[in-house]
Design a protein around this motif. Sequence first.
Motif: not given
Length: 321
Positions: A181, A183, A187, A193, A216, A218-220, A254, A300
């Motif tokens: 995932t 973001y 994006q 998001i 989830r 989440y991965t930057y 989130l 995150v």
Amino acid sequence: MTILLTGGAGFIGSNLTKQLLQEGKQVVCLDSLDSYYNPDIKWANVQQSLDHPHYHFHEGDIRDAELVNTLFRTYAFDAVIHLAARAGVRPSVQDPALYYDVNVTGTLTLLQAMQHAGVKKMVFASSSSVYGDSLQVPFTESDPSDRPLSPYAASKRAAELLCHTFHHLYGFDIFCLRFFTVYGPNQRPEMAISQFTDSILNEKPINVFGDGTTARDYTYVEDIVNGIIQSLENLRGFEVLNIGGSDPISLANLIQVIERVVGKSALINRLPMQPGDVQQTYADIRKATQLIGYQPTVRVEDGIKRFVAWYLVKYKTGLVI
């Protein structure tokens, strides 16, 4: 180094392009600018690099064997970074044939072109969705991935298997990276998001599927880009690697983070879980850390702050489409 970057006009691809160009690489981008979301967004991404002397853009489809083979004859590629795909878990349930065609046939077309041209290095963008609704967390690369819940997930797993076949038959060096995932800036607008940020800012209801307990990893996008480049630098043999944040967050939490950063409360419209959705994702990144030195750096909370800051600039200048 000259790289064929498929899907380079998209979210991850545009961020990756900037980094590759900064490192002195020559980037040849192949992207169909498809209509899954507004092509103007992708074209705006391309325009950011068009003036760079080491950037070359070609609009076209990875399933077009004649075009793909022409690119391999025109440029002396050292490696392929294959990001192009038909994206989206939920839409794949409605049109599985399209997802199979783009994601599997398109990957095969690229692999065959590589074989003919003698190019033997590829980094392939796979997905955490291949794990299905695994109850064993965190997800490790050795876990079974033979129970996908969506055509999108099945197509990504099938493409991984094709990559292994070409490694076995022709000695290709291929790393299949299972992204969790992603973001960040640029994006896609339909991703959670992006949607949540836009709706909360504009005081519009957000659709929340399920009770908010789904989680989830989440991965930057900056961490994803680093994982791709580290893979490219360490390509040897065939490997499947998790590239994630390794710090999952629930949907409810989130939303709370976005509310705090934006400074407004969300209006929530609760809906049932959708077909193809999984309960949670969680990356075990020990293998990626060991093999390529991958380590996520953006948590995150910090990533949401960066994304919202980017979004506000784009929104105020009228560049969010």
